[in-house]
Scaffold this motif. Structure first.
Motif, mmCIF file in Angstrom:
data_model
loop_
_atom_site.group_PDB
_atom_site.id
_atom_site.type_symbol
_atom_site.label_atom_id
_atom_site.label_comp_id
_atom_site.label_asym_id
_atom_site.label_seq_id
_atom_site.Cartn_x
_atom_site.Cartn_y
_atom_site.Cartn_z
ATOM 1 N N ALA A 213 0.840 -1.201 0.000
ATOM 2 C CA ALA A 213 0.000 0.000 0.000
ATOM 3 C C ALA A 213 0.874 1.249 0.000
ATOM 4 O O ALA A 213 1.819 1.363 0.783
ATOM 5 C CB ALA A 213 -0.915 0.001 1.217
ATOM 6 N N LEU A 214 0.532 2.200 -0.891
ATOM 7 C CA LEU A 214 1.232 3.483 -0.927
ATOM 8 C C LEU A 214 0.359 4.515 -1.607
ATOM 9 O O LEU A 214 -0.136 4.294 -2.715
ATOM 10 C CB LEU A 214 2.548 3.371 -1.700
ATOM 11 N N ASP A 215 0.198 5.655 -0.959
ATOM 12 C CA ASP A 215 -0.439 6.820 -1.557
ATOM 13 C C ASP A 215 0.549 7.968 -1.436
ATOM 14 O O ASP A 215 0.774 8.493 -0.338
ATOM 15 C CB ASP A 215 -1.752 7.141 -0.842
ATOM 16 N N LEU A 216 1.164 8.356 -2.537
ATOM 17 C CA LEU A 216 2.166 9.413 -2.511
ATOM 18 C C LEU A 216 1.577 10.751 -2.095
ATOM 19 O O LEU A 216 2.315 11.653 -1.679
ATOM 20 C CB LEU A 216 2.831 9.537 -3.887
ATOM 21 N N ALA A 217 0.265 10.886 -2.201
ATOM 22 C CA ALA A 217 -0.398 12.121 -1.809
ATOM 23 C C ALA A 217 -0.729 12.158 -0.320
ATOM 24 O O ALA A 217 -1.444 13.048 0.134
ATOM 25 C CB ALA A 217 -1.673 12.320 -2.625
ATOM 26 N N ASP A 218 -0.190 11.219 0.436
ATOM 27 C CA ASP A 218 -0.417 11.154 1.875
ATOM 28 C C ASP A 218 0.899 10.734 2.526
ATOM 29 O O ASP A 218 1.297 9.569 2.454
ATOM 30 C CB ASP A 218 -1.530 10.150 2.188
ATOM 31 N N LEU A 219 1.578 11.672 3.160
ATOM 32 C CA LEU A 219 2.894 11.372 3.715
ATOM 33 C C LEU A 219 2.839 10.349 4.840
ATOM 34 O O LEU A 219 3.826 9.665 5.101
ATOM 35 C CB LEU A 219 3.575 12.652 4.188
ATOM 36 N N ALA A 220 1.699 10.210 5.492
ATOM 37 C CA ALA A 220 1.564 9.159 6.499
ATOM 38 C C ALA A 220 1.645 7.783 5.839
ATOM 39 O O ALA A 220 2.242 6.844 6.394
ATOM 40 C CB ALA A 220 0.250 9.315 7.258
ATOM 41 N N SER A 221 1.060 7.656 4.646
ATOM 42 C CA SER A 221 1.137 6.402 3.902
ATOM 43 C C SER A 221 2.571 6.119 3.465
ATOM 44 O O SER A 221 3.048 4.981 3.541
ATOM 45 C CB SER A 221 0.220 6.472 2.674
ATOM 46 N N VAL A 222 3.267 7.161 3.021
ATOM 47 C CA VAL A 222 4.672 7.011 2.633
ATOM 48 C C VAL A 222 5.501 6.532 3.823
ATOM 49 O O VAL A 222 6.306 5.600 3.714
ATOM 50 C CB VAL A 222 5.228 8.344 2.086
ATOM 51 N N SER A 223 5.296 7.153 4.973
ATOM 52 C CA SER A 223 6.042 6.769 6.177
ATOM 53 C C SER A 223 5.735 5.341 6.593
ATOM 54 O O SER A 223 6.637 4.604 7.018
ATOM 55 C CB SER A 223 5.708 7.723 7.323
ATOM 56 N N ALA A 224 4.475 4.935 6.460
ATOM 57 C CA ALA A 224 4.088 3.582 6.863
ATOM 58 C C ALA A 224 4.784 2.535 6.000
ATOM 59 O O ALA A 224 5.264 1.515 6.508
ATOM 60 C CB ALA A 224 2.573 3.423 6.777
ATOM 61 N N LEU A 225 4.838 2.787 4.680
ATOM 62 C CA LEU A 225 5.524 1.841 3.812
ATOM 63 C C LEU A 225 7.017 1.799 4.135
ATOM 64 O O LEU A 225 7.613 0.717 4.233
ATOM 65 C CB LEU A 225 5.320 2.212 2.346
ATOM 66 N N GLY A 226 7.617 2.966 4.310
ATOM 67 C CA GLY A 226 9.036 3.001 4.631
ATOM 68 C C GLY A 226 9.352 2.269 5.923
ATOM 69 O O GLY A 226 10.316 1.496 6.000
ATOM 70 N N GLU A 227 8.531 2.496 6.936
ATOM 71 C CA GLU A 227 8.750 1.839 8.232
ATOM 72 C C GLU A 227 8.647 0.327 8.097
ATOM 73 O O GLU A 227 9.462 -0.423 8.660
ATOM 74 C CB GLU A 227 7.732 2.352 9.248
ATOM 75 N N ALA A 228 7.641 -0.147 7.342
ATOM 76 C CA ALA A 228 7.450 -1.584 7.175
ATOM 77 C C ALA A 228 8.625 -2.223 6.437
ATOM 78 O O ALA A 228 9.134 -3.278 6.838
ATOM 79 C CB ALA A 228 6.145 -1.857 6.427
ATOM 80 N N LEU A 229 9.083 -1.585 5.367
ATOM 81 C CA LEU A 229 10.188 -2.158 4.594
ATOM 82 C C LEU A 229 11.495 -2.109 5.381
ATOM 83 O O LEU A 229 12.294 -3.049 5.318
ATOM 84 C CB LEU A 229 10.321 -1.422 3.263
ATOM 85 N N ARG A 230 11.717 -1.034 6.118
ATOM 86 C CA ARG A 230 12.935 -0.963 6.932
ATOM 87 C C ARG A 230 12.922 -2.037 8.019
ATOM 88 O O ARG A 230 13.964 -2.631 8.341
ATOM 89 C CB ARG A 230 13.093 0.418 7.567
ATOM 90 N N ALA A 231 11.753 -2.295 8.592
ATOM 91 C CA ALA A 231 11.652 -3.324 9.630
ATOM 92 C C ALA A 231 11.991 -4.699 9.074
ATOM 93 O O ALA A 231 12.599 -5.533 9.773
ATOM 94 C CB ALA A 231 10.248 -3.328 10.228
ATOM 95 N N GLU A 232 11.625 -4.934 7.811
ATOM 96 C CA GLU A 232 11.941 -6.217 7.179
ATOM 97 C C GLU A 232 13.421 -6.307 6.832
ATOM 98 O O GLU A 232 14.002 -7.404 6.814
ATOM 99 C CB GLU A 232 11.083 -6.393 5.932
ATOM 100 N N GLY A 233 14.046 -5.170 6.522
ATOM 101 C CA GLY A 233 15.489 -5.107 6.374
ATOM 102 C C GLY A 233 16.074 -5.564 5.056
ATOM 103 O O GLY A 233 17.301 -5.580 4.916
ATOM 104 N N ALA A 234 15.257 -5.935 4.077
ATOM 105 C CA ALA A 234 15.793 -6.412 2.800
ATOM 106 C C ALA A 234 16.295 -5.243 1.965
ATOM 107 O O ALA A 234 15.525 -4.310 1.681
ATOM 108 C CB ALA A 234 14.720 -7.178 2.027
ATOM 109 N N PRO A 235 17.559 -5.230 1.543
ATOM 110 C CA PRO A 235 18.076 -4.134 0.723
ATOM 111 C C PRO A 235 17.313 -4.006 -0.589
ATOM 112 O O PRO A 235 16.771 -4.982 -1.115
ATOM 113 C CB PRO A 235 19.535 -4.536 0.468
#
Length: 298
Positions: free
Chosen positions: A64-86
């Motif tokens: 899920a990503l909505d570029l028009a909503d920075l909360a959505s951007v942050s949520a995706l970034g946080e999830a991917l960073r938590a998974e740690g895959a480069p």
């Protein structure tokens, strides 16, 4: 133009349709695992089905990503960073143009919609993903448009004067300048990213080009509409400059475009940056503008 992407992890924005879908398809066909961050889950699932029709063993995931909503951007970034895959491959392709809509739209974060979707949202996403991009020494493609050559920077939020085309062109020029600065900073500060710019030309079978074609004679995009009826690449062909931008081993900051007349169609080639993207001070200014907007509202 493809690379050896077997086992690589890629993220392509705007991959639910059009040129982005074909970029994702090409990367999957070369063996990459492709993350498709989308605003509409149904369209994302349809994109997965489409890719698997031609690449049955494609490795894909929808996020899920909505570029028009920075909360959505942050949520995706946080999830991917938590998974740690480069992340090894990153294509900033998503974009909108609301031709025919005379109303200026503002996002939940207070920015003009074209500006945030086409530029600021991608800047925020890149900031969120930077640890993963550095870890993967990522190859990055910044997808612009022909409009970047003529966009204006004096009223990026379209507060004084609004038209969809003006807002779109300004957002794409600003995004291009930011991309130039991303390439420069990576090289000078040792981030390890290989950042190149590109544009797809005209792809008459995509949503944006269809909107251009539907403009009435005499409207702000009338000339572009006539050209779009006659000239252009298929979405698969229009995906090639971005794929070349990813595959290039040349110095970062190169620009890849369709090689035909006016850059509207044809096989991909390298060209000099648009004059509108060559001012280093403007590139720094767009970087700082994006950082301020993202930090303030993100």
């Amino acid at each position: 133009m493809t690379g050896d992407w077997g086992g690589r992890r890629a993220l392509v924005t705007g991959a639910s349709s059009g040129v982005g879908l074909e970029i994702a398809r090409a990367l999957a066909a070369e063996g990459a695992h492709v993350v498709l961050p989308v605003r509409n889950r149904d369209r994302g699932d349809a994109a997965v089905r489409s890719i698997r029709e031609s690449v049955p063993d494609a490795s894909l995931e929808v996020r899920a990503l909505d570029l028009a909503d920075l909360a959505s951007v942050s949520a995706l970034g946080e999830a991917l960073r938590a998974e740690g895959a480069p992340l090894d491959l990153y294509v900033m392709n998503a974009g909108i143009i609301l031709l025919g809509d005379r109303e200026r739209h503002v996002t939940v974060d207070g920015h003009e919609l074209h500006l945030q979707t086409n530029f600021l949202g991608h800047a925020a996403l890149t900031r969120e993903l930077m640890p993963l991009l550095k870890a993967g020494r990522a190859r990055v493609a910044v997808q612009l448009s022909l409009a970047a050559a003529r966009g204006r920077l004096d009223d990026l939020e379209s507060e004084r004067r609004y038209s969809a085309w003006r807002a779109y062109a300004g957002s794409k020029r600003a995004f291009g300048l930011w991309g130039v600065e991303l390439a420069r900073r990576s090289a000078s500060e040792g981030w390890g990213l290989n950042v190149n710019l590109c544009h797809p030309g005209v792809a008459p079978d995509t949503g944006i080009a269809a909107g251009v074609r539907q403009q009435p004679k005499g409207a702000e995009s009338g000339g572009r509409a006539r050209l779009a009826r006659r000239i252009g690449n298929t979405p698969a062909q229009a995906a090639q400059p971005a794929l070349m931008a990813l595959a290039s081993d040349a110095a970062p900051g190169r620009f890849y475009v369709p090689g035909g007349r006016f850059g509207m169609s044809g096989a991909p080639r390298e060209r000099a940056l648009f004059t509108a993207l060559q001012d280093e001070s403007e590139a720094r200014r767009m970087w700082e503008f994006a950082e301020g907007a993202v930090v303030r509202t993100g």
